[in-house]
Design an enzyme around this catalytic site. Structure first.
Site, PDB file in Angstrom:
ATOM      1  CG  HIS A 171      10.884  -2.430   4.583  1.00  0.00           C
ATOM      2  ND1 HIS A 171       9.518  -2.351   4.425  1.00  0.00           N
ATOM      3  CD2 HIS A 171      11.130  -3.560   5.266  1.00  0.00           C
ATOM      4  CE1 HIS A 171       8.960  -3.395   5.002  1.00  0.00           C
ATOM      5  NE2 HIS A 171       9.919  -4.155   5.520  1.00  0.00           N
ATOM      6  CG  LEU A 172      11.607   2.261  -0.904  1.00  0.00           C
ATOM      7  CD1 LEU A 172      10.312   3.011  -1.123  1.00  0.00           C
ATOM      8  CD2 LEU A 172      12.556   2.470  -2.068  1.00  0.00           C
ATOM      9  NE  ARG A 216       7.051   4.134   9.891  1.00  0.00           N
ATOM     10  CZ  ARG A 216       5.942   4.312   9.157  1.00  0.00           C
ATOM     11  NH1 ARG A 216       5.530   3.367   8.341  1.00  0.00           N
ATOM     12  NH2 ARG A 216       5.270   5.442   9.211  1.00  0.00           N
ATOM     13  CG  ASN A 259       8.354  -2.162   0.281  1.00  0.00           C
ATOM     14  OD1 ASN A 259       7.744  -2.190   1.356  1.00  0.00           O
ATOM     15  ND2 ASN A 259       8.990  -1.090  -0.155  1.00  0.00           N
ATOM     16  CG  ASP A 264      -0.816 -17.157   8.353  1.00  0.00           C
ATOM     17  OD1 ASP A 264       0.236 -17.379   8.985  1.00  0.00           O
ATOM     18  OD2 ASP A 264      -1.927 -17.040   8.905  1.00  0.00           O
ATOM     19  CD  GLU A 275      10.599  -7.474   6.326  1.00  0.00           C
ATOM     20  OE1 GLU A 275      10.961  -8.473   6.981  1.00  0.00           O
ATOM     21  OE2 GLU A 275      10.148  -6.448   6.855  1.00  0.00           O
ATOM     22  CG  HIS A 300       5.157  -2.270  10.188  1.00  0.00           C
ATOM     23  ND1 HIS A 300       6.462  -2.697  10.170  1.00  0.00           N
ATOM     24  CD2 HIS A 300       5.096  -1.239   9.288  1.00  0.00           C
ATOM     25  CE1 HIS A 300       7.163  -1.934   9.336  1.00  0.00           C
ATOM     26  NE2 HIS A 300       6.346  -1.051   8.780  1.00  0.00           N
ATOM     27  CB  ALA A 357       1.678   0.260   6.579  1.00  0.00           C
ATOM     28  NE  ARG A 399      10.211   5.776   8.644  1.00  0.00           N
ATOM     29  CZ  ARG A 399       9.261   5.693   7.696  1.00  0.00           C
ATOM     30  NH1 ARG A 399       9.339   4.769   6.752  1.00  0.00           N
ATOM     31  NH2 ARG A 399       8.261   6.553   7.683  1.00  0.00           N
ATOM     32  NE  ARG A 443       0.686  12.885  -2.212  1.00  0.00           N
ATOM     33  CZ  ARG A 443      -0.436  12.180  -2.273  1.00  0.00           C
ATOM     34  NH1 ARG A 443      -0.902  11.578  -1.220  1.00  0.00           N
ATOM     35  NH2 ARG A 443      -1.091  12.087  -3.406  1.00  0.00           N
ATOM     36  N   PRO A 482       0.792  -1.230   0.000  1.00  0.00           N
ATOM     37  CG  PRO A 482      -0.099  -1.115   2.129  1.00  0.00           C
ATOM     38  CD  PRO A 482       0.545  -2.060   1.169  1.00  0.00           C
ATOM     39  CG  ASN A 483      -0.314   4.341   1.210  1.00  0.00           C
ATOM     40  OD1 ASN A 483      -1.280   4.829   0.636  1.00  0.00           O
ATOM     41  ND2 ASN A 483      -0.376   3.855   2.428  1.00  0.00           N
ATOM     42  CE1 TYR A 519       8.936   5.229   3.000  1.00  0.00           C
ATOM     43  CE2 TYR A 519       7.428   7.091   2.956  1.00  0.00           C
ATOM     44  CZ  TYR A 519       7.868   5.914   3.538  1.00  0.00           C
ATOM     45  OH  TYR A 519       7.252   5.429   4.657  1.00  0.00           O
TER      46      TYR A 519
HETATM   47  O1  CA2 Z   1      10.360   1.907   3.695  1.00  0.00           O
HETATM   48  C1  CA2 Z   1       9.507   1.204   3.111  1.00  0.00           C
HETATM   49  O2  CA2 Z   1       9.695   0.736   1.995  1.00  0.00           O
HETATM   50  C2  CA2 Z   1       8.162   0.982   3.779  1.00  0.00           C
HETATM   51  O3  CA2 Z   1       7.713  -0.334   3.437  1.00  0.00           O
HETATM   52  C3  CA2 Z   1       7.218   2.024   3.219  1.00  0.00           C
HETATM   53  C4  CA2 Z   1       5.841   2.020   3.855  1.00  0.00           C
HETATM   54  C5  CA2 Z   1       5.963   2.068   5.382  1.00  0.00           C
HETATM   55  O4  CA2 Z   1       4.681   1.967   5.962  1.00  0.00           O
HETATM   56  C6  CA2 Z   1       6.850   0.975   5.904  1.00  0.00           C
HETATM   57  O5  CA2 Z   1       6.953   1.115   7.303  1.00  0.00           O
HETATM   58  C7  CA2 Z   1       8.243   1.067   5.300  1.00  0.00           C
HETATM   59  C8  CA2 Z   1       5.025   3.232   3.413  1.00  0.00           C
HETATM   60  C9  CA2 Z   1       4.944   3.426   1.958  1.00  0.00           C
HETATM   61  C10 CA2 Z   1       4.341   4.783   1.732  1.00  0.00           C
HETATM   62  O6  CA2 Z   1       4.896   5.324   0.584  1.00  0.00           O
HETATM   63  C11 CA2 Z   1       4.658   6.628   0.356  1.00  0.00           C
HETATM   64  C12 CA2 Z   1       5.303   7.159  -0.722  1.00  0.00           C
HETATM   65  C13 CA2 Z   1       5.119   8.480  -1.026  1.00  0.00           C
HETATM   66  C14 CA2 Z   1       4.279   9.265  -0.253  1.00  0.00           C
HETATM   67  C15 CA2 Z   1       3.632   8.717   0.830  1.00  0.00           C
HETATM   68  C16 CA2 Z   1       3.812   7.396   1.123  1.00  0.00           C
END
Ligand code: CA2
Length: 147
Positions: free
Chosen positions: A100-101, A111, A74, A87, A98, A80, A77, A107, A18, A10-11, A23
């Protein structure tokens, strides 16, 4: 040909639009290109997908069984919070990295918990978009050398 599924949660479709201080400026399309270039170098097949929905991510993971040899996840969220995703990874028995960026351990405390880590071969985090080609190389290496 060895094939990997690179799955984004997600996201992550918002990347590059943003929160660049966390990120970076790259978009998910840029990351897909980075992955395709790395896969060409290593002579691997890849599929790349993103979903904001937990159920769709689970469907992708189920469908990967017998089609792909490994998974780079990836989960955003859901990392977590989602026992269901954990599963799904566990049930496919696909070696999974796994990814993550951001460095999730540097953080917020929530997280630091990862359900995916329990069922993953390993975790790469904190290297931004460069983590994706790193994960491809690490997973290819793992698949080549596993007993
Ligand atoms: O660091 C990562 O790759 C995360 O998986 C990114 C997730 C975050 O919830 C994880 O804790 C770590 C969030 C992705 C949100 O991406 C955005 C990108 C641009 C603007 C807003 C959110």
């Amino acid at each position: 040909m060895t094939s990997l599924l690179i799955l984004n949660g997600p996201n992550l479709n918002l990347l590059g639009t943003r929160q660049p201080e966390i990120y970076g400026h790259v978009t998910l399309a840029d990351i897909e290109e980075l992955c395709a270039a790395k896969a060409r170098d290593l002579n691997l097949g890849i599929a790349f997908a993103q979903s904001n929905s937990e159920g769709t991510l689970i469907d992708h993971i189920h469908a990967a069984r017998g089609v792909h040899d490994g998974l780079i996840l990836n989960a955003g969220a859901y990392t977590h919070s989602s026992i269901a995703l954990m599963d799904a990874v566990s049930s496919t028995e696909l070696p999974t990295i796994e990814l993550h960026l951001s460095n999730i351990h540097a953080r917020e405390a929530f997280r630091h918990v990862s359900y995916i880590a329990r069922v993953a071969v390993g975790q790469i985090c904190g290297f931004g978009a460069a983590g994706y080609p790193m994960a491809i190389e690490a997973l290819a290496n793992h698949l080549e050398h596993r007993p």
